[in-house]
Design an enzyme around this catalytic site. Sequence first.
Site, mmCIF file in Angstrom:
data_model
loop_
_atom_site.group_PDB
_atom_site.id
_atom_site.type_symbol
_atom_site.label_atom_id
_atom_site.label_comp_id
_atom_site.label_asym_id
_atom_site.label_seq_id
_atom_site.Cartn_x
_atom_site.Cartn_y
_atom_site.Cartn_z
ATOM 1 N N GLU A 50 0.818 -1.259 0.092
ATOM 2 C CA GLU A 50 -0.036 -0.109 0.064
ATOM 3 C C GLU A 50 1.054 1.245 -0.048
ATOM 4 O OE1 GLU A 50 -2.668 0.468 3.322
ATOM 5 O OE2 GLU A 50 -3.677 1.869 2.219
ATOM 6 N N CYS A 261 -6.763 0.896 3.050
ATOM 7 C CA CYS A 261 -7.497 2.058 2.913
ATOM 8 C C CYS A 261 -7.385 2.933 1.860
ATOM 9 C CB CYS A 261 -7.319 2.907 4.215
ATOM 10 S SG CYS A 261 -7.817 1.980 5.671
ATOM 11 N N ASN A 391 -12.424 -3.413 1.056
ATOM 12 C CA ASN A 391 -11.366 -3.339 1.970
ATOM 13 C C ASN A 391 -11.776 -3.033 3.297
ATOM 14 O OD1 ASN A 391 -8.324 -3.332 3.104
ATOM 15 N ND2 ASN A 391 -8.867 -1.390 3.505
ATOM 16 N N GLU A 392 -12.003 -4.236 4.406
ATOM 17 C CA GLU A 392 -12.384 -4.079 5.533
ATOM 18 C C GLU A 392 -13.429 -3.005 5.876
ATOM 19 O OE1 GLU A 392 -9.194 -1.246 8.126
ATOM 20 O OE2 GLU A 392 -8.606 -3.182 7.915
#
Length: 662
Positions: A50, A261, A391-392
């Site tokens: 990321e 994120c 994503n989460e």
Amino acid sequence: MVSLMKMKLFFIPVLISCFIITPVQSQTIKSVDLKNSKKISPDLFGLFFEDINYAADGGLYAEQIQNRSFEYSPSEKKEWNPLSYWEYITPGYSYGSISVETTAPINGNNPHYIVLNAEHIGKEEKYVGQSGVGIKNAGFAGIVVRAGEQYNFSGFAKQLSVNPVTLTVSLQNTKGEILAESSISIASNNWKKYTTSLTAKAGFDTAALVILATTPGKFALDVISLFPEKTFKNRVNGLRPDLAQLLADMKPKFIRFPGGCLAHGDGLGNMYRWKNTIGPVEERVEQRNIWGYHQTAGLGYYEYFQFCEDIGAKPLPVLPAAVSCQNSGGTWRVGGTGQKAIPMNEMREYTQEVLDLVEWANGPVTSVWGAKRAAAGHPAPFNLQYVGIGNEDKITPEFEERFKMIYNAVKEKHPEITIIGTVGPSPKGDDFEKGWKLAGNLKVPMVDEHYYTSPEWFMGNQTRYDSYKRNETQVYLGEYASWGNKLRNAIAEAAYMTALERNGDVVRLSSYAPLFAKNNFTQWKTDMIFFDNVKVSPTPNYYVQKMFASNSGDIYFSNVVSKDNADTALAASCVQDSKTGDVVLKLVNFGKESKTMKINLSGFKKINGEAEQITLTGSPDAENNLVNSNNVVPVTAVFKAGKQFNYQCSPLSLTVIRIKTK
Ligand code: AHR
């Protein structure tokens, strides 16, 4: 007492040449039953990438110029503007002007550029040095210049005055001494890419790029770039070789990208949209990085897929599930209420965007998106196999509706793709439960679990996956780490990873997170590899990941290693790589005293007695840093293996023993 009795029953240790090997009296041990084995995922250990902590821009992406396209803005950092990290300079009593313009950019995706007007180039007798009107950029805390090496400059320019303009392009140390120099003439009334290469006659770690108009005239500049000639595998628009090599050395089975994120973004406008990150760099859409800085997308989807191929890892892109991060707008402070969803009337288009990625990666060159891949230089398919959706995310009705739409569309058009769903940011709780329920209802092949927690949690939860259902939704442990980069954190993770191998029939993929952190540019404290512009410092956690990933297998044996099961500080696994036939033991001792494990390889027809032993051990608080990057490193030795032996595990240690069976 109990363990002493067990030891007596098991074996009588006999020391031969070192403390480690103790052959076992054969009559006390039965042959190991190799049928007591199971197939596990061949892709278990991979990487999470990321752009956090300046992992891409200023990090792995080898671009040396910061704010190359003049797109920095106060919406990223309040003190930033299009001229941030650039200095307007007029050495030698020269004068002129600089302005930021947007009226006629190279491409609408990249709206800002600068106009320089060199009105007067000083020629004062007493002035020693270069005169001119121009700009200077010191990159991301300095540009590293190495003597004798080549640096490739490129920039887009447009002549705006009647006369062409001569530019000198140089690399200078902080005293203004020239390390490398070249010149170009701006002589096109349309935007044109100019290139030149600079060979450094001397080195300097915090150099700057200086561009000076040395003849009067007006011109526009944009996308000013400087790459070292030496990138990983010499790729154009490539990666920093030392950082890329650290990843290649791990032999990861896959790489997740672009987050985290960063994938779902800080609000809908900040989502990572893959189509914005392919094609010529000057046409890519730059944007605010959710971690508080800027993304050029120079390391975009193409570079990512190419890197995966270069190091033999499978790509694992994670696309937004059409909702933004629940913490958008900083709402994590009030409970993560900031999720925004793409309106339903735009969902058909968004779903198509996801489908197009599969075509871009795998489609024939005759397909619309396969043709774009080929045009970028890769006619062969990239063999995309895994796609993460979300994503989460907070599992809201809006999320569920959109996830289902995307999931059904991909499943229908591309049944060959393994779709990975998401189950929130924690190992349990509301989103975890709802995410798993949704996955069960939709029969999602795999879900992405995340947890960042204490070393004690990792030690105490090693049976987590033992009870997971085997023939239903499987697990990608997509982000995990224990809080810290000390040896004890790494060894706790190692113990947990043996449990991942034991459960490799249900846990198919795993990746430690985050991966990179640039010194003084971090937003997340516990990371796998620290670096600055010159040095790298792999953490003990890196070495654990490397020892597992580069010694993985696809068959798990449950009865090769025996240990005192009551001792919760001990963990172990035994796998075989069916391609090479190599058997790999991973022996972990989280305790303060050395402990014995008993190995029985008698079920294998043949074993080569000259095995490789890699050991990572030290004091609990030992860690690496950029000054002392070798405080904790694995030590490799030849190990004399027998079909049955006892192994003395040092306190706080991970040992990998690799034994050839062919
Ligand atoms: O790994 C850092 C962050 O942790 C990721 O971006 C996010 O998915 C998680 O919360």
